[in-house]
Design an enzyme around this catalytic site. Sequence first.
Site, mmCIF file in Angstrom:
data_model
loop_
_atom_site.group_PDB
_atom_site.id
_atom_site.type_symbol
_atom_site.label_atom_id
_atom_site.label_comp_id
_atom_site.label_asym_id
_atom_site.label_seq_id
_atom_site.Cartn_x
_atom_site.Cartn_y
_atom_site.Cartn_z
ATOM 1 N N SER A 186 11.358 5.387 15.235
ATOM 2 C CA SER A 186 10.171 4.961 15.976
ATOM 3 C C SER A 186 10.630 4.615 17.385
ATOM 4 O O SER A 186 11.095 3.517 17.643
ATOM 5 C CB SER A 186 9.551 3.725 15.312
ATOM 6 N N LEU A 187 10.496 5.572 18.286
ATOM 7 C CA LEU A 187 11.057 5.391 19.631
ATOM 8 C C LEU A 187 10.023 4.710 20.548
ATOM 9 O O LEU A 187 10.263 3.629 21.059
ATOM 10 C CB LEU A 187 11.497 6.752 20.170
ATOM 11 N N GLU A 194 0.817 -1.208 0.000
ATOM 12 C CA GLU A 194 0.000 0.000 0.000
ATOM 13 C C GLU A 194 0.859 1.270 0.000
ATOM 14 O O GLU A 194 1.952 1.302 0.565
ATOM 15 C CB GLU A 194 -0.934 -0.003 1.214
ATOM 16 N N CYS A 254 6.465 -7.348 6.926
ATOM 17 C CA CYS A 254 7.592 -6.848 7.719
ATOM 18 C C CYS A 254 8.139 -8.013 8.534
ATOM 19 O O CYS A 254 7.369 -8.844 9.010
ATOM 20 C CB CYS A 254 7.108 -5.727 8.646
ATOM 21 N N CYS A 287 6.289 -5.236 15.742
ATOM 22 C CA CYS A 287 5.900 -4.209 16.715
ATOM 23 C C CYS A 287 4.424 -4.437 17.041
ATOM 24 O O CYS A 287 3.603 -4.598 16.135
ATOM 25 C CB CYS A 287 6.123 -2.822 16.134
ATOM 26 N N SER A 305 11.906 6.454 7.989
ATOM 27 C CA SER A 305 11.560 6.086 9.362
ATOM 28 C C SER A 305 12.013 4.661 9.634
ATOM 29 O O SER A 305 11.736 3.747 8.856
ATOM 30 C CB SER A 305 10.043 6.194 9.549
ATOM 31 N N ASN A 357 -3.412 4.593 16.122
ATOM 32 C CA ASN A 357 -4.489 4.327 15.166
ATOM 33 C C ASN A 357 -4.927 2.872 15.304
ATOM 34 O O ASN A 357 -4.125 1.972 15.089
ATOM 35 C CB ASN A 357 -4.004 4.588 13.736
ATOM 36 N N GLY A 402 6.722 -2.152 6.055
ATOM 37 C CA GLY A 402 8.082 -2.690 6.034
ATOM 38 C C GLY A 402 9.096 -1.814 6.729
ATOM 39 O O GLY A 402 8.819 -0.674 7.107
ATOM 40 N N GLU A 403 10.280 -2.392 6.910
ATOM 41 C CA GLU A 403 11.376 -1.695 7.578
ATOM 42 C C GLU A 403 12.405 -1.314 6.500
ATOM 43 O O GLU A 403 13.130 -2.167 5.987
ATOM 44 C CB GLU A 403 11.993 -2.629 8.637
ATOM 45 N N CYS A 460 -1.047 5.978 9.974
ATOM 46 C CA CYS A 460 0.181 5.296 10.405
ATOM 47 C C CYS A 460 -0.139 3.969 11.056
ATOM 48 O O CYS A 460 -0.975 3.895 11.957
ATOM 49 C CB CYS A 460 0.897 6.102 11.480
ATOM 50 N N CYS A 497 1.390 -2.353 15.597
ATOM 51 C CA CYS A 497 1.376 -2.048 14.163
ATOM 52 C C CYS A 497 0.667 -3.148 13.377
ATOM 53 O O CYS A 497 0.960 -4.327 13.540
ATOM 54 C CB CYS A 497 2.814 -1.905 13.687
ATOM 55 N N CYS A 513 3.554 8.469 1.195
ATOM 56 C CA CYS A 513 4.077 7.492 2.152
ATOM 57 C C CYS A 513 4.273 6.173 1.401
ATOM 58 O O CYS A 513 3.317 5.585 0.896
ATOM 59 C CB CYS A 513 3.069 7.358 3.295
#
Length: 391
Positions: free
Chosen positions: A234-235, A104, A124, A128, A212, A311, A180-181, A354, A131, A117
């Site tokens: 992404s902390l 996407e 991924c 997390c 990110s 979200n 994805g990372e 997000c 997510c 984006c």
Amino acid sequence: MPPDSARPDASTDTRINLVGLSREQLAQTFLELGQKPFRAKQVWHWIYHRGATDFAAMTELSKDLRATLEKHCTVWRPTIAREQTSTDGTRKWLMAFDDGQKAETVFIPDDDRGAVCISSQVGCTLTCRFCHTGTQRLVRNLTPAEIIGQFMVARDSYGEWPTPTDERRLLSNIVLMGMGEPLYNFDNVATAMRIVMADDGIALGKRRITLSTSGVVPEIHRCGAELGVNLAISLHAPDDDTRSLIMPINKKYPLKELMQACRDYPGASNARRITFEYVMLKGINDTAAHARALIKLVKDIPCKFNLIPFNPWPGTPYECSDPATVEAFGQILWDAGFSAPVRTPRGRDILAACGQLKTDSERLSAKEQRLKDAAEAEAAKAAWAEKEAAI
Ligand code: SAH
Ligand code: SF4
């Protein structure tokens, strides 16, 4: 063509796709076709400045050359399997690639600008907990053509070709914040971003691109040294216990190493600060004590915060912190001298905000995931309560 499929001849078409080739690879391809190097330059211009989607449109090339190119090459882009536009103007595309895999892409318009984006992987490897993409297994990395192709399809959708010559454009920024990372697919991301940045094409400057990462420490330096784009981390938690529970990658690269990588990020300065993204999870990471711990953690790093209201997505055990909690949390950061705006959720109605992106590959059943998440959320709360008592 069925609406959700890749281009129909994808599996039998053996021609070389020129989109996504680096400048050197494009020159080499032309050499192998017996063509002069300046022809490669002309075609580059047609693809990335003019947005040509076939060779027939490249009118300044001779008929013979166009026929040769048509025979051996394509200028392919992903196919749109689905397009949705939110009531707030955010647009999301489900893009289909040649092997039928999908990812996407989202466009978030602002008054006179907007960010695309982009996804870097199908699924991924990381998990997390908050997510939606993290519930999906990694299928594969996206190729440079698939990464840059997402941006080009978005430009097609708004008709923003040829590349505007002044600074004013609607699709003015890229955020590598989709599925994805990106640092686990750095080479392909880097090839695509170099093409995006090239002056004689899409010509988007490095300051308009933000990558990110969840914190893949060994690749962070490369990102700064080789691409020089803005970095967002992404902390999401100020201590290892909480962070490891919601972001398992923290066990591999704990906060001490991550913070050092941020200090060392090439080009980080007060004028070019690192963004720390912080998703607000009710009862997990959103107390005043968390905010104070955060200030301590980042005190010697040129940075700003971006508070992201969580979200929700189907099956998640988490909730977003209350607005008053988010505000109080942000105020503590502002009072300590940090910029800490709250990111307005965009496109929630079409699951485009997000962390809401997801395609088909499953990791756990929804029930398994829910049980696991609920147990971990409890453990995170307990770990923090213990820590808080000790502060
Ligand atoms: N893999 C990269 C980039 C994609 S995620 C990364 O993790 O940084 C983009 C941002 O959305 C990250 O900061 C991510 O942590 C955040 N995010 C993920 N799920 C979310 C959710 N449900 N609500 C709000 N933000 C979320
Ligand atoms: Fe992957 Fe980023 Fe989602 Fe984590 S937040 S699961 S790294 S996409």
